[in-house]
Every structure is written in structure tokens, then in C-alpha cells.
Write an enzyme that holds these catalytic residues in place. Sequence first.
Site, PDB file in Angstrom:
ATOM      1  N   CYS A  22      17.217 115.242   7.010  1.00  0.00           N
ATOM      2  CA  CYS A  22      18.335 114.448   6.365  1.00  0.00           C
ATOM      3  C   CYS A  22      19.703 114.804   6.466  1.00  0.00           C
ATOM      4  O   CYS A  22      20.637 114.163   6.267  1.00  0.00           O
ATOM      5  CB  CYS A  22      17.882 114.347   4.527  1.00  0.00           C
ATOM      6  SG  CYS A  22      16.067 113.887   4.536  1.00  0.00           S
ATOM      7  N   HIS A  60      18.455 105.710   1.643  1.00  0.00           N
ATOM      8  CA  HIS A  60      18.630 106.868   2.214  1.00  0.00           C
ATOM      9  C   HIS A  60      17.932 106.695   3.668  1.00  0.00           C
ATOM     10  O   HIS A  60      16.663 107.213   3.942  1.00  0.00           O
ATOM     11  CB  HIS A  60      17.955 108.019   1.435  1.00  0.00           C
ATOM     12  CG  HIS A  60      17.853 109.252   2.042  1.00  0.00           C
ATOM     13  ND1 HIS A  60      18.763 109.785   3.096  1.00  0.00           N
ATOM     14  CD2 HIS A  60      16.776 110.286   2.203  1.00  0.00           C
ATOM     15  CE1 HIS A  60      18.200 110.871   3.336  1.00  0.00           C
ATOM     16  NE2 HIS A  60      17.236 111.419   2.848  1.00  0.00           N
ATOM     17  N   CYS A  64      20.008 117.973   0.697  1.00  0.00           N
ATOM     18  CA  CYS A  64      18.995 118.782   1.052  1.00  0.00           C
ATOM     19  C   CYS A  64      18.103 118.138   2.293  1.00  0.00           C
ATOM     20  O   CYS A  64      18.339 116.714   2.463  1.00  0.00           O
ATOM     21  CB  CYS A  64      18.123 118.657  -0.186  1.00  0.00           C
ATOM     22  SG  CYS A  64      17.683 116.964  -0.911  1.00  0.00           S
TER      23      CYS A  64
END
Length: 426
Positions: free
Chosen positions: A91, A382, A412
Site C-alpha cells: 500500500c 483504496h 500502513c
Amino acid sequence: MAELRRVAIIGSSRIPFCRAHTAYGRETNLSMLARALAGLGEKHALSGAKIDEVVAGAVLAHTRDFNLAREALLDAGFSPSTPGTNLQIACGTSLQAALMLGSKIASGEIESGIAAGSDTVSDSPVVFSDRFAHRMIALSRSRTAKERLETFKGFSFGEVKPVAPTAGEPRTGLSMGEHCELMARQWGITREAQDQLALRSHLNAARAYDEGFHDDLVVPHAGVLKDNNVRADSTLEKMASLKPAFDRQSGQGTLTAANSTPLTDGAAAVLLASEDWARQRGLPVLAYLTMGRVAANDFAHGDGLLMAPTIAVSELLARAGLGFDDIDFFELHEAFAAQVLCTLRAWEDPDYCRTVLGRETPMGAIPVEKINVKGSSLAYGHPFAATGARILGLTAKLLQAEQKQRALISVCTAGGMGVAALVERA
């Protein structure tokens, strides 16, 4: 040694983020990334221009995307003399890409760069069993009919059953959501607190759209004009009606579809440059990328899968000689509402700050009105590799629009890692 130069953030571009298996069902990482890059080129009159380097990546990548960054920049219309580099750190991919390019710009190695990311769950690679894959490799190498028949010796139809995509951590076998449930339990994060944070994200994001904040950040793609996950009509009552998504058996599950990011398709890109390069092209500078930090923890032995950003931020601020009071805006990626709340609580906890962060005193509390003021991933969605670029581009514009001085970004990632960055207004 030459003095380090400031790294200018010129602007950003992204396509609307869409829930998986909705508007982008026929799109690919390449088509989405190319559109985000093209939008950046069109916005800054750089179509056909040579950029010193494009660094981009995707987490859910097909083997056909082995040269994703290069192919996307060519499809986007940049000069064929522009090199493309693939990068992947889950990510944190596009934020890490920006930090790497920033280092090159600061040192004088390059003058310009684009950090980008793309991900599509709708076009996830379909994988078969290892045994069947080995048969296909052997078949491709066969030269005679006899050899081709030999490759299917002992074949069973069970071999062609697709292996379902999984986001489980290899070292634990648990999904990110299951890990976050453990974190929420450890830190005493309630379902109500998670829902409240998620609701605030949606309302802030919806307000940002109504105010026109995204008008020059989001470019249409495949007939889509805006993110399709933002819910202006969300309420705590609606959220409370949902069942736990990751722990349905124990009766203690608190993470739901409402307070967790949805699986999302999308792409985003950010243009970075030296001040000289921007000045020569008449491009205004929104903000400066001043510092970054990447950290990791031992999540497989109880550190908390998504807690590494606490370390990255602590180390970053210590190096910069700054504290939370010096930050005007906090852009904290919302993988889960619980993950954000655990992070905030850890920074206030004396024992955690002493034993994990090596600090004599807690880092302190962050006023809620400084956190994700335009909404974040719970609302926008996301697409893994694209999120860092989305946040960086939004942050640069936010500082300029609000005439504030400094913002902190935290993302994160899977694998127990975290990426953090400081951004300052031009």
C-alpha cells in the site's frame, strides 16, 4: 558535496476510484495508470515531454505488466525517451516511489519525476494449481505430438480449479482484517469509535467534492466522473446495522464493511521536480516534499501488522526535530478505522512510546480536526498502489489552499511496514 535541493510537488492527477467489480470491470492496471499519467500531462502541458523518470507499480499485477511503468507512460503520450521503473511496496508503493524520486531530485541526479500507482481487484490474476502451471510450461516447450501428450500424463480436472486470490499474510496466514481485529482488541478500540471515524471520513470527502476541491485532481475515466464509494448519506445508524466482516464467530468482531476500506480499482500520479525545472516551464509549485521514512516491525510475533507507521512517524519527526504541535494537517491512510485509532492511541501511550519508539515521553494526542480533513481511504477507497499518490497530491493542494505550513503523511502496508512523509507549503 553539493547542497541538497528542494523537491517541488507540482501537481497530481488521478482517475475516480471505484469499488471493485463496478465501473472498471473491463479496465486494467495499464489502462488506468495510463489515464492518470495522461491527465497529469494534460494538466501541466507536458504531453509529449521527456520526464527524467516515472516510477510506478501495482500490487495485484499480471505477468503481462512486467514493464507497467514504461508501457503506461508511452500510452499516456510522454516522450519515448522517458524511462519507467516498476516498484512495489504494497500500500505504500506510490508514496515510496515519490520518496525515491525526491532523493534523486534533491541530489541533482534528475530534474523531474512522476510517482504513480495503479491497482484493480476486478482484473486480478487468475492462478491455477502449481501442478497445472508446470504442465502448461512443459506443454509450451514440447516439440512433438508425443511430447505434448506426455505433459498430460496423470492429469486430473481438479488441477484446473482456479486458486482464489488471497490477501493473507504469508507468515501468519491471517488476512489484514483479521490482524486489525487483533489490534483493535489489544488497544480496546470500540465498534462505535470506528464507525464515528468512518462517518467523518465520508462526510469530509463528500463536503470536499461539494466545495470543488477535487475538480482539478480527478480526471474522468471510462465514463466515470467521481469516486463511487463516497457516501454523503452515511449515518451511524446504518453503519451499526452491519455485521462483523472478519470475526463472525467469537462475538467480539468490530470491523465491518462500513469501517474498513472496500476493495477498489483506480490509479493516481504525482509530478515532482526541481524548482529550476518548474520555473523553466512556468509551472507553479504547490508544496515541497521535505523528508520521508520507511519502517517495519515484527508483526508475526505480536507487534501489530499495521502499527509500523507509528515507528516511521516517530523516527521521521525525531530526525526533523518536530513534534505533533508543529504539524497543521495529518493525512493518515485509513486502511481500517481501527488501524488509525490504534495508531493514535499508541502515540499517546507512555509504555508503547518508551518500549517500541524509544521515547522518554509520549508523542501526544492529535486534535481530530487536523486529521484527514478532506476524508481519506474509508471514503475514497483504496486501490493499493495508488493510495500514496492520491494522498500526496491531495496534501500538497490542501496546504496551498489553506495556506498552512506543514503536513504529515502516514501509510500502513502489508508485511508489517509503514511509510511516512513530511510536506511543506511553497
